[in-house]
Design a protein around this motif. Structure first.
Motif, short mmCIF file in Angstrom:
data_model
loop_
_atom_site.label_atom_id
_atom_site.label_comp_id
_atom_site.label_asym_id
_atom_site.label_seq_id
_atom_site.Cartn_x
_atom_site.Cartn_y
_atom_site.Cartn_z
N THR A 1 118.06 -29.38 -54.17
CA THR A 1 118.59 -30.15 -53.04
C THR A 1 120.08 -29.88 -52.96
OG1 THR A 1 116.96 -31.93 -53.30
CG2 THR A 1 119.00 -32.48 -52.14
N TYR A 2 120.56 -29.57 -51.76
CA TYR A 2 121.99 -29.30 -51.55
C TYR A 2 122.62 -30.53 -50.91
CZ TYR A 2 120.24 -24.59 -52.23
OH TYR A 2 119.60 -23.49 -52.74
N ALA A 3 123.70 -31.01 -51.49
CA ALA A 3 124.31 -32.24 -50.97
C ALA A 3 125.80 -32.25 -51.29
CB ALA A 3 123.64 -33.47 -51.58
N ASP A 4 126.56 -32.89 -50.43
CA ASP A 4 127.98 -33.11 -50.65
C ASP A 4 128.18 -33.92 -51.93
OD1 ASP A 4 130.76 -33.09 -49.15
OD2 ASP A 4 130.51 -35.11 -49.97
N VAL A 5 129.31 -33.69 -52.60
CA VAL A 5 129.56 -34.34 -53.89
C VAL A 5 129.56 -35.86 -53.77
CG1 VAL A 5 132.08 -34.27 -53.68
CG2 VAL A 5 131.03 -34.35 -55.95
N ASP A 6 130.00 -36.40 -52.65
CA ASP A 6 129.99 -37.86 -52.50
C ASP A 6 128.56 -38.39 -52.49
OD1 ASP A 6 131.41 -40.28 -52.23
OD2 ASP A 6 130.92 -40.35 -50.10
N VAL A 7 127.62 -37.57 -51.99
CA VAL A 7 126.21 -37.94 -51.98
C VAL A 7 125.63 -37.90 -53.40
CG1 VAL A 7 123.91 -37.31 -51.13
CG2 VAL A 7 125.91 -37.16 -49.61
N THR A 8 125.91 -36.84 -54.14
CA THR A 8 125.36 -36.75 -55.50
C THR A 8 125.98 -37.78 -56.42
OG1 THR A 8 126.94 -35.00 -56.12
CG2 THR A 8 124.81 -34.30 -55.25
N ASN A 9 127.24 -38.13 -56.20
CA ASN A 9 127.88 -39.16 -57.03
C ASN A 9 127.16 -40.50 -56.88
OD1 ASN A 9 129.84 -37.49 -58.09
ND2 ASN A 9 131.42 -38.11 -56.62
N VAL B 1 144.97 -42.12 -45.19
CA VAL B 1 144.59 -40.90 -45.89
C VAL B 1 143.07 -40.75 -45.91
CG1 VAL B 1 144.73 -39.60 -48.05
CG2 VAL B 1 146.65 -41.06 -47.34
N ALA B 2 142.58 -39.57 -45.58
CA ALA B 2 141.16 -39.26 -45.66
C ALA B 2 140.85 -38.63 -47.01
CB ALA B 2 140.75 -38.30 -44.55
N ILE B 3 139.76 -39.07 -47.64
CA ILE B 3 139.36 -38.56 -48.95
C ILE B 3 137.88 -38.16 -48.91
CG2 ILE B 3 141.05 -40.05 -50.11
CD1 ILE B 3 138.65 -41.79 -51.04
N PRO B 4 137.44 -37.29 -49.83
CA PRO B 4 136.04 -36.85 -49.82
C PRO B 4 135.07 -37.79 -50.53
CG PRO B 4 137.26 -35.65 -51.49
CD PRO B 4 138.26 -36.52 -50.77
N GLY B 5 135.56 -38.87 -51.11
CA GLY B 5 134.68 -39.82 -51.79
C GLY B 5 135.45 -40.66 -52.79
N GLU B 6 135.08 -41.93 -52.92
CA GLU B 6 135.81 -42.82 -53.82
C GLU B 6 135.54 -42.54 -55.29
OE1 GLU B 6 136.23 -47.01 -51.57
OE2 GLU B 6 134.17 -46.27 -51.73
N LEU C 1 135.58 -39.37 -45.59
CA LEU C 1 135.02 -38.46 -44.60
C LEU C 1 134.27 -37.34 -45.31
CD1 LEU C 1 137.97 -37.94 -42.05
CD2 LEU C 1 136.02 -39.49 -41.85
N PRO C 2 133.24 -36.77 -44.68
CA PRO C 2 132.63 -35.56 -45.24
C PRO C 2 133.70 -34.50 -45.41
CG PRO C 2 131.29 -36.44 -43.45
CD PRO C 2 132.58 -37.22 -43.44
N PHE C 3 133.57 -33.73 -46.46
CA PHE C 3 134.60 -32.76 -46.83
C PHE C 3 135.04 -31.89 -45.66
CE2 PHE C 3 135.15 -28.27 -48.17
CZ PHE C 3 136.42 -28.39 -48.70
N HIS C 4 134.07 -31.38 -44.89
CA HIS C 4 134.41 -30.44 -43.83
C HIS C 4 135.11 -31.08 -42.64
CE1 HIS C 4 130.51 -32.07 -42.54
NE2 HIS C 4 130.88 -31.78 -41.31
N GLU C 5 135.17 -32.43 -42.59
CA GLU C 5 135.83 -33.11 -41.49
C GLU C 5 137.28 -33.49 -41.79
OE1 GLU C 5 133.61 -36.48 -40.17
OE2 GLU C 5 131.73 -35.37 -39.88
N ILE C 6 137.70 -33.33 -43.04
CA ILE C 6 139.01 -33.85 -43.43
C ILE C 6 140.16 -33.06 -42.80
CG2 ILE C 6 140.59 -34.21 -45.38
CD1 ILE C 6 138.18 -35.04 -47.05
N MET C 7 140.14 -31.74 -42.91
CA MET C 7 141.25 -30.97 -42.34
C MET C 7 141.35 -31.13 -40.82
SD MET C 7 141.81 -27.57 -44.67
CE MET C 7 140.17 -26.87 -44.48
#
Length: 268
Positions: A34-42, A101-106, A129-135
């Motif tokens: 399963t492929y998932a953003d790190v905030d999801v796996t955390n 500030v936007a971050i990829p996960g707490e 925010l999802p990682f790809h939306e931050i910049m």
């Protein structure tokens, strides 16, 4: 037995796990990935659904007892830390007091490092925010600054952004230790820990022995990255600590978690 694995689609993870996922590690069982953003796996690690899972080292204090840290397969190194980005036309500032500030996960290591660096100069508002939306959010002015990881180190100038601080450089100057970013965990009750570590080490070694074998797989999962950026990403994040943490890696993890213990639980 089929091994359930959760990793990110980032080039370092797909490069490292290519051989294991594709049945090229002798003696290893089939793998359902399963492929998932790190905030999801955390967050998912709390449910115990996956046999093997990639998480942030910052999650370790809140791990269920079911999981054990593996000494390989993760991301730890030097010169690879998170960046705090602002728009290139913003005036110079020493801190982010009062900023949004936007971050990829707490629960990410990036946010833990950010909190350690910021100290009492905490921003007024944090948004996940999802990682790809931050910049894009920083570039558009939706937020004042963004905390980014991974391939953003190589691409942020293309968005008209500049680095306010390199948290990797800050951490290394403070501690002299490499930066523990991502860890691989295994379910104690479903996986033999030593055996799982050997499967992953074999996968790492296979990737190094024949980098071209995983190229199509890595590029297919990379998020709109050029082959050049993908190569830079892998070269930076897949290193000797990926094969084995060793004493230096373990000491770095202990240093990070010791500092984390002095902070209150993360909150927006």
């Amino acid at each position: 037995m089929t091994l359930s694995l959760a990793i990110s689609p980032c080039p370092n993870d797909t490069f490292v796990f290519h051989a294991l996922v594709h049945g090229q590690v002798p003696g290893a069982p089939p793998v359902a990935v399963t492929y998932a953003d790190v905030d999801v796996t955390n967050t998912a690690v709390q449910d115990g659904h996956f046999d093997l899972i990639k998480v942030s080292y910052a999650v370790l204090p809140w791990l269920p007892d079911d999981y054990a840290l593996l000494p390989c397969g993760g991301a730890l190194g030097r010169g690879c830390g998170p960046l705090v980005l602002v728009r290139g036309d913003q005036p110079n500032r020493d801190d982010l007091a009062g900023a949004h500030v936007a971050i990829p996960g707490e629960l990410t290591t990036a946010y833990l490092l950010f909190r350690l660096w910021a100290g009492e100069r905490s921003p007024a508002r944090i948004s996940v925010l999802p990682f790809h939306e931050i910049m894009p959010a920083v570039a558009s002015g939706q937020v004042d600054a963004g905390l980014v990881i991974h391939e953003a180190r190589f691409t942020y100038p293309e968005h008209g952004l500049r680095a306010l601080v390199d948290l990797g450089e800050w951490w290394e100057a403070e501690t002299g230790a490499p930066i523990p970013l991502g860890a691989i965990l295994a379910r104690r009750d479903r996986v033999d820990i030593d055996q799982a570590a050997e499967w992953i080490r074999a996968s790492v070694r296979a990737a190094w022995a024949d980098p071209a074998a995983s190229r199509d797989y890595v590029l297919a999962h990379a998020q709109e990255l050029s082959p050049g950026v993908v190569e830079q990403h892998i070269a930076l994040y897949v290193n000797e600590f990926t094969e084995d943490l060793g004493e230096e890696g373990r000491a770095a993890v202990e240093a990070l978690l010791a500092r984390a213990a002095a902070l209150p639980a993360p909150t927006r």
